[in-house]
Each structure stands twice: as structure tokens, then as C-alpha cells.
Design a protein around this motif. Sequence first.
Motif, PDB file in Angstrom:
ATOM      1  N   ASN A 315      25.716  27.297  29.996  1.00  0.00           N
ATOM      2  CA  ASN A 315      25.801  27.252  31.836  1.00  0.00           C
ATOM      3  C   ASN A 315      27.901  27.248  31.612  1.00  0.00           C
ATOM      4  N   TRP A 316      28.405  26.070  30.195  1.00  0.00           N
ATOM      5  CA  TRP A 316      29.978  26.320  30.138  1.00  0.00           C
ATOM      6  C   TRP A 316      30.409  27.439  30.297  1.00  0.00           C
ATOM      7  N   ILE A 317      29.674  28.711  29.306  1.00  0.00           N
ATOM      8  CA  ILE A 317      30.163  29.409  29.780  1.00  0.00           C
ATOM      9  C   ILE A 317      30.442  30.469  31.200  1.00  0.00           C
ATOM     10  N   LEU A 318      29.230  30.159  31.322  1.00  0.00           N
ATOM     11  CA  LEU A 318      28.923  30.548  32.577  1.00  0.00           C
ATOM     12  C   LEU A 318      29.769  30.124  34.243  1.00  0.00           C
ATOM     13  N   LEU A 319      30.424  28.822  33.688  1.00  0.00           N
ATOM     14  CA  LEU A 319      30.807  28.381  34.893  1.00  0.00           C
ATOM     15  C   LEU A 319      32.276  28.469  34.420  1.00  0.00           C
ATOM     16  N   ASN A 320      32.975  28.948  32.908  1.00  0.00           N
ATOM     17  CA  ASN A 320      34.192  29.547  33.257  1.00  0.00           C
ATOM     18  C   ASN A 320      34.024  31.318  33.434  1.00  0.00           C
ATOM     19  N   THR A 321      33.394  32.198  33.148  1.00  0.00           N
ATOM     20  CA  THR A 321      33.465  33.091  33.752  1.00  0.00           C
ATOM     21  C   THR A 321      33.736  34.004  34.793  1.00  0.00           C
ATOM     22  N   CYS A 322      32.302  32.852  35.276  1.00  0.00           N
ATOM     23  CA  CYS A 322      32.480  32.910  36.704  1.00  0.00           C
ATOM     24  C   CYS A 322      33.727  32.471  37.672  1.00  0.00           C
ATOM     25  N   CYS A 323      34.236  31.640  37.515  1.00  0.00           N
ATOM     26  CA  CYS A 323      35.853  31.031  37.949  1.00  0.00           C
ATOM     27  C   CYS A 323      36.580  32.263  37.509  1.00  0.00           C
ATOM     28  N   LEU A 324      36.321  32.439  36.535  1.00  0.00           N
ATOM     29  CA  LEU A 324      37.271  33.919  35.804  1.00  0.00           C
ATOM     30  C   LEU A 324      37.469  35.226  37.202  1.00  0.00           C
ATOM     31  N   LEU A 325      35.647  34.990  37.245  1.00  0.00           N
ATOM     32  CA  LEU A 325      35.727  36.733  37.939  1.00  0.00           C
ATOM     33  C   LEU A 325      36.176  35.980  39.428  1.00  0.00           C
ATOM     34  N   ASP A 326      35.930  34.681  40.307  1.00  0.00           N
ATOM     35  CA  ASP A 326      36.089  34.714  41.451  1.00  0.00           C
ATOM     36  C   ASP A 326      37.768  34.870  41.135  1.00  0.00           C
ATOM     37  N   ASP A 327      38.173  34.496  40.130  1.00  0.00           N
ATOM     38  CA  ASP A 327      40.305  34.799  39.980  1.00  0.00           C
ATOM     39  C   ASP A 327      40.476  36.232  40.754  1.00  0.00           C
ATOM     40  N   LEU A 328      39.433  37.555  40.022  1.00  0.00           N
ATOM     41  CA  LEU A 328      40.145  38.383  39.977  1.00  0.00           C
ATOM     42  C   LEU A 328      39.703  38.301  40.932  1.00  0.00           C
ATOM     43  N   LEU A 329      38.302  38.197  41.122  1.00  0.00           N
ATOM     44  CA  LEU A 329      38.068  38.879  43.328  1.00  0.00           C
ATOM     45  C   LEU A 329      38.886  39.064  44.288  1.00  0.00           C
ATOM     46  N   ARG A 330      39.352  37.301  44.114  1.00  0.00           N
ATOM     47  CA  ARG A 330      40.453  36.797  45.172  1.00  0.00           C
ATOM     48  C   ARG A 330      41.898  37.526  44.922  1.00  0.00           C
ATOM     49  N   LYS A 331      41.944  37.935  43.488  1.00  0.00           N
ATOM     50  CA  LYS A 331      43.137  38.824  43.523  1.00  0.00           C
ATOM     51  C   LYS A 331      43.059  40.643  43.991  1.00  0.00           C
ATOM     52  N   VAL A 332      41.696  41.527  43.895  1.00  0.00           N
ATOM     53  CA  VAL A 332      41.767  42.840  44.189  1.00  0.00           C
ATOM     54  C   VAL A 332      41.717  42.562  44.969  1.00  0.00           C
ATOM     55  N   LEU A 333      41.644  41.771  45.862  1.00  0.00           N
ATOM     56  CA  LEU A 333      41.238  41.483  48.254  1.00  0.00           C
ATOM     57  C   LEU A 333      42.360  41.437  48.328  1.00  0.00           C
ATOM     58  N   LEU A 334      43.107  40.415  48.023  1.00  0.00           N
ATOM     59  CA  LEU A 334      44.252  40.217  48.403  1.00  0.00           C
ATOM     60  C   LEU A 334      45.148  41.605  48.232  1.00  0.00           C
ATOM     61  N   LYS A 335      45.228  42.094  46.646  1.00  0.00           N
ATOM     62  CA  LYS A 335      46.246  43.019  46.883  1.00  0.00           C
ATOM     63  C   LYS A 335      45.619  44.415  47.804  1.00  0.00           C
ATOM     64  N   GLN A 336      44.328  44.345  48.060  1.00  0.00           N
ATOM     65  CA  GLN A 336      44.368  45.295  50.048  1.00  0.00           C
ATOM     66  C   GLN A 336      44.778  44.965  50.478  1.00  0.00           C
ATOM     67  N   LEU A 337      44.447  43.830  50.601  1.00  0.00           N
ATOM     68  CA  LEU A 337      45.112  42.913  52.602  1.00  0.00           C
ATOM     69  C   LEU A 337      46.517  43.172  52.659  1.00  0.00           C
ATOM     70  N   LYS A 338      47.671  42.890  51.182  1.00  0.00           N
ATOM     71  CA  LYS A 338      48.744  42.879  51.244  1.00  0.00           C
ATOM     72  C   LYS A 338      49.469  44.198  51.440  1.00  0.00           C
ATOM     73  N   TYR A 339      48.790  45.256  50.609  1.00  0.00           N
ATOM     74  CA  TYR A 339      49.513  46.421  50.745  1.00  0.00           C
ATOM     75  C   TYR A 339      48.073  47.247  51.913  1.00  0.00           C
ATOM     76  N   ASN A 340      46.977  46.686  52.538  1.00  0.00           N
ATOM     77  CA  ASN A 340      47.002  47.666  53.985  1.00  0.00           C
ATOM     78  C   ASN A 340      45.742  48.838  53.004  1.00  0.00           C
ATOM     79  N   LEU A 341      45.411  48.725  51.243  1.00  0.00           N
ATOM     80  CA  LEU A 341      44.445  49.576  51.203  1.00  0.00           C
ATOM     81  C   LEU A 341      42.960  49.777  51.927  1.00  0.00           C
ATOM     82  N   GLN A 342      42.943  50.789  52.068  1.00  0.00           N
ATOM     83  CA  GLN A 342      41.552  51.206  52.750  1.00  0.00           C
ATOM     84  C   GLN A 342      40.407  50.733  52.262  1.00  0.00           C
ATOM     85  N   PHE A 343      39.367  50.586  52.485  1.00  0.00           N
ATOM     86  CA  PHE A 343      37.714  50.094  51.642  1.00  0.00           C
ATOM     87  C   PHE A 343      37.538  51.358  50.603  1.00  0.00           C
TER      88      PHE A 343
END
Length: 343
Positions: A315-343
Motif C-alpha cells: 500500500n505504501w508503493i501504491l500510494l507512491n505510484t498513484c501520486c506519481l500517476l496523478d502528477d503525470l495525468l495533471r501534466k498531460v492535461l495541462l499540456k492539452q489545455l496550454k497548447y490547445n491540443l484536441q482530444f
Amino acid sequence: MVIIDIYGKIEKTKISDKLKVFISNVPEEWKEDIKNDMLKEIKQQKIDIENSIKEYGRSYEIEYTLSFLKKIVHKNIEDCSKYDLDSIDNCIQCLVDNMICIFFDYDYEDMPFFDWTTNCFDGRFCEEDYAEKLMHFINFIHHDLPDEIYMNCLYSSNTDHLSKSRILLVVSFRLRTEFSKWKSKHTSIKKLKEVGNRIDTIISSENDYYKLDYLMNAMYKDNSYNQNHFFKTFSLIEMILMRDKHRNLNIDSLLIPFLKSDYDNDSELLAKLLRQMRNKIAHGDFQGFNKKAEEYAQKFMARYQFDYSEYSRLNWILLNTCCLLDDLLRKVLLKQLKYNLQF
């Protein structure tokens, strides 16, 4: 209806044209109920303080006295000169009159793809208010970005009516915290309109609406960092990145650019491990998942202090990896919005 922590008198303002999202002051027909909830909160707070003193000899809660409510008003509202703040009732009225809500408002004649029977963003009696999902989505992508808009919820029609009211708790937050760099009403509205415009630019087809709906629902109120969160978040990242022109690419190669700044030469290995862990869940191979999770821990959590009185090793590993994936998802969405990349 969702009331957010922006205060002041405003005209109805469009935030997103394609989603038909607006903000305005709280409608007159809602004000009395909101005011009554706040007055009940004042009475309940006083009872809670008295009970704490009886049981423990002291209370850490602050009573909502007239003087404290005056401070709340002056802290949040730029112009309250038209109000005589000589009573608790008047202070509450001033706060309610200056509250701002965010909502969807449709005129179906100009809706490009939906009508009353099919619109997935519209409110229904037996469905949750979508405005709160939108608020959560915006807050998620703006996490740790102080220059962007972040909204706290004062009131939501999604809230269980048996739950304790927390309107005044949120309204008094600016007074109780040492943070001082609060955005003005005008700056907050400007930032909201900017993110609304960005959302509009990435929607160009009916399927884009459905994809945005899927994203918002998948992310809403999901703080359970387990295998399900891991699988879902990785799959959301893959869904966004694997656009038509990337269909022939391996997901690893698309993840590496987002990992490079934090993991440098280990980015390739990390992307591979995350994909393998997702695949193990998809195939129901949880022993295999545990082995890959341990590989991740050995490489990327070598200096981590595991407290097994709080969580198991997995569960410690899952906490760490899930936080990492949340940050990755956030970066991906920010790039989509910043550069007007369509879905």
C-alpha cells in the motif's frame, strides 16, 4: 448549484461557451435556505463549543460572534458599505448577497450535439450537480500552480442533507489562515474565463464532449490509492496521449517526455514498469503486479521510510505510484489545455 469562494456583486458571466458554464451571484430563491443553513451552523458551533468545554475543559473551535462575523465580512468582501453590520443576521445577509455560484445553463437551440434527453452535463433530480465535477477537474489540473484559479466549495447541492453544514467554516478560512496572497474577485473571474476558453478549444466534436465527461467522472472524488486508481489513471493518460497520429507508438515513448525532468535517465525504465504494472492488473495477475511493484520500490523508493504501522509495504508503493500517476495525468492535461491540443 455550487457556491465557490469568490465574493462580490457580479453580473451573470459566461465561463465556457461550449459547455454553457456561467457564474453569477446566488439566485434569490436560494438565498433564504443558504442563510438559514448558516444560522444553524452558528447555533451548532456554540453547542459544540459548550460540549467540548464540559467534556475536555476547553475548545479549539471559534464561536461565530458578531465581532468575528464582521471580520469575516471585511476580509472577504471588498465593498460592504451598503450594509449595516450591527447584527449577526445582517452580517449573514451581506455574505449571502455577495456569494458567487458556478452552474450550467443551457438554451438547447444552440447546443451542437445534445438535447434534454441526451446532454450528459445537465442537472437531473437523481444525478449529481455537474458543476462540482467541473470544479474538481479545474482544481486537479491547477494543483500546485499558485498563479491559476483554485476553488473551494462553500455549498453544493450534491451534499448529503444530513451532513453538518460547513459554509461558515469555509467562508472564515481566509481569516483563520496566515496565507495572504488571495486573488481578487476580478483576477479570479479572469482566470476562470481563461480556463473555460482553454476547455472550449480542445472540444471540436461530439466524441470530445463524451471524452471530457468520461474524464471528469473518472477523476471525481477518487482519493482511494489502490490498484483500481492505478489502473484507471494510467488508462486515462493513455487515452489522452494515444491520439490517431500516435496509434503506432508505444505508450512508453509518449510517457518518457513527461518523466524526463524528474527521472532523467531512469525515465525509460520507469515508463516500462508503470505500463507492466497496469498490464498485470488488466490480466488479473496480481502476484505479477506485486513483483513489479517491488521492482519499482527497489529502484525508486530506496530511501523511502516505510512505517508498517500505518500501511503495508504494497500500500505504501501504491500510494507512491498513484501520486506519481496523478502528477503525470495533471501534466498531460495541462499540456492539452496550454497548447490547445484536441482530444
